[in-house]
Write a protein that holds these residues in place. Structure first.
Motif, PDB file in Angstrom:
ATOM      1  N   ASN A  67       0.808  -1.215   0.000  1.00 21.69           N
ATOM      2  CA  ASN A  67       0.000   0.000   0.000  1.00 21.69           C
ATOM      3  C   ASN A  67       0.844   1.270   0.000  1.00 21.69           C
ATOM      4  OD1 ASN A  67      -2.213  -1.574  -0.110  1.00 21.69           O
ATOM      5  ND2 ASN A  67      -3.024  -1.073   1.903  1.00 21.69           N
ATOM      6  N   SER A  85      -3.064   1.060   6.490  1.00 18.79           N
ATOM      7  CA  SER A  85      -2.889  -0.265   5.916  1.00 18.79           C
ATOM      8  C   SER A  85      -2.737  -1.322   7.004  1.00 18.79           C
ATOM      9  CB  SER A  85      -1.740  -0.298   4.921  1.00 18.79           C
ATOM     10  OG  SER A  85      -0.572   0.147   5.534  1.00 18.79           O
ATOM     11  N   THR A 129      -6.175  -2.137   7.456  1.00 16.93           N
ATOM     12  CA  THR A 129      -6.611  -2.953   6.316  1.00 16.93           C
ATOM     13  C   THR A 129      -6.189  -4.408   6.506  1.00 16.93           C
ATOM     14  OG1 THR A 129      -6.169  -1.039   4.936  1.00 16.93           O
ATOM     15  CG2 THR A 129      -6.612  -3.092   3.787  1.00 16.93           C
TER      16      THR A 129
END
Lengths: 174, 192
Positions: free
Chosen positions: A59, B33, B36
């Motif tokens: 990411n 993240s 996530t």
């Protein structure tokens, strides 16, 4: 449509088959399930660090937009070799991140139409390859392999073949 | 290798983000993240526990061995290093079946089980064995005859014929798998 319906039948059927066969073999199905599931807890928890490590790294790379910028540079080269431009970001992202490939495929559906040539090509690329880097790090990490030798190159080679085959097959069929 | 890839992604991402003035985005992303990853973990964790439990039943009853026997001509050809009747064949065949039917969520626990039993046969514990690499190439080339995610997304977007991509997908994924496995063989021979 029928195939989709079929696939919703597979899991219930599979579970039923496994349980019925075990009862026929006089297995204490519930006890075996519980002790197996306890094993599964250990397995599930032990993959979290690998999942976290890879998702953070991927990411961060994606949010820096370096891949998009790189593609802009590559555009003149790629358009020479007749590869349909809109699917290139998908092809490059596919081995790295499954969720961002799905987003790119979604964009192609919206911009060009789901039943257009590009829509079908995007579907085929999505369906015919997998997130190689994610699978490699998870599976090797889980058993403590540090030296993966040529695994990544062969995996990426298979992805490349998948993309090339998708372009050829979709051009040929539609 | 994984060390290098991981460091490369993070360093390049942060440096490039800094140079292009997107460091704010990167800053948020590092924290987001992690969340996530947890969400993803919470999605797959119960599925793993469930399938490992179900798989234990299939193993105990001998169903896994039966499946492995059915696929054994193919498996002994692909994995010449694994001794006959080894338990890893059962896990490998269940992983193949589950992948082919597009039940992606169940593929991970079966795949991890297979890797664990391949690791028991492995001579150098920190280095990937030839069988492991072959197994992973089969998984990463995405062999599947029922691409459930793609078809449901096509339906969602109002496709007039959502399933017409099944044939091209089968052809392309077969090509990827076959050429991937051939390449795997060639490289394994050269590196020996």
């Amino acid at each position: 449509m029928n195939l989709v319906n079929l696939s919703t039948l597979i899991i219930p059927f599979l579970v039923a088959l496994i349980v019925i066969y075990a009862i026929y073999k006089k297995i204490n199905v519930y006890d075996v399930f519980i002790s197996g599931a306890k094993d599964g807890i250990e397995m599930g928890i032990s993959i979290f660090p690998y999942l976290l490590a890879m998702i953070v790294a991927i990411n961060v790379l994606l949010k820096s937009h370096i891949i998009e910028d790189f593609l802009v540079l590559l555009k003149p080269v790629l358009s020479c070799i007749k590869i349909p431009m809109p699917v290139i970001p998908m092809a490059i992202m596919r081995p790295i991140s499954g969720s961002s490939t799905l987003i790119l495929m979604n964009d192609i559906y919206v911009n060009y139409g789901v039943d257009s040539f590009l829509g079908k090509l995007a579907s085929t690329i999505q369906g015919s390859t997998d997130t190689t880097i994610y699978i490699l790090t998870l599976y090797f990490g889980f058993v403590g392999i540090k030296k993966i030798k040529y695994a990544m190159w062969v995996g990426l080679f298979a992805d490349l073949i998948g993309v090339i085959a998708s372009i050829l097959v979709v051009s040929w069929l539609f | 290798m994984i060390n290098k890839i991981w460091a490369f992604f993070i360093i390049i991402g942060i440096l490039y983000g800094f140079l292009t003035g997107n460091i704010d985005l990167i800053n948020k992303e590092i924290i987001n993240s992690a969340k996530t990853a947890l969400d993803m973990f919470l999605t797959i964790f119960p599925i793993i526990v469930l399938w490992v439990g179900i798989m234990a039943i299939a193993k105990e009853s001998g169903l896994l061995d039966k499946l492995a026997k059915m696929l054994s001509p193919l498996l002994t050809f692909l994995f010449p290093e694994i001794p006959k009747n080894h338990e890893s064949f059962g896990f490998i065949s269940s992983n193949i079946i589950v992948n082919i039917f597009g039940l992606g969520s169940a593929a991970t626990p079966f795949g991890l089980k297979a890797m664990k039993s391949l690791q028991e046969l492995n001579q150098k514990k920190d280095t990937a064995s030839r069988s492991m690499i072959t197994f992973l190439v089969m998984n990463t080339s995405g062999l599947s005859i029922v691409p459930t995610t793609v078809i449901s997304l096509r339906m969602l977007h109002g496709s007039s014929n959502p399933t017409e991509v099944i044939l091209p997908i089968i052809l392309a994924t077969t090509a990827a798998t076959v050429f991937g496995l051939i390449m795997d063989r060639i490289v394994a021979k050269i590196k020996r």
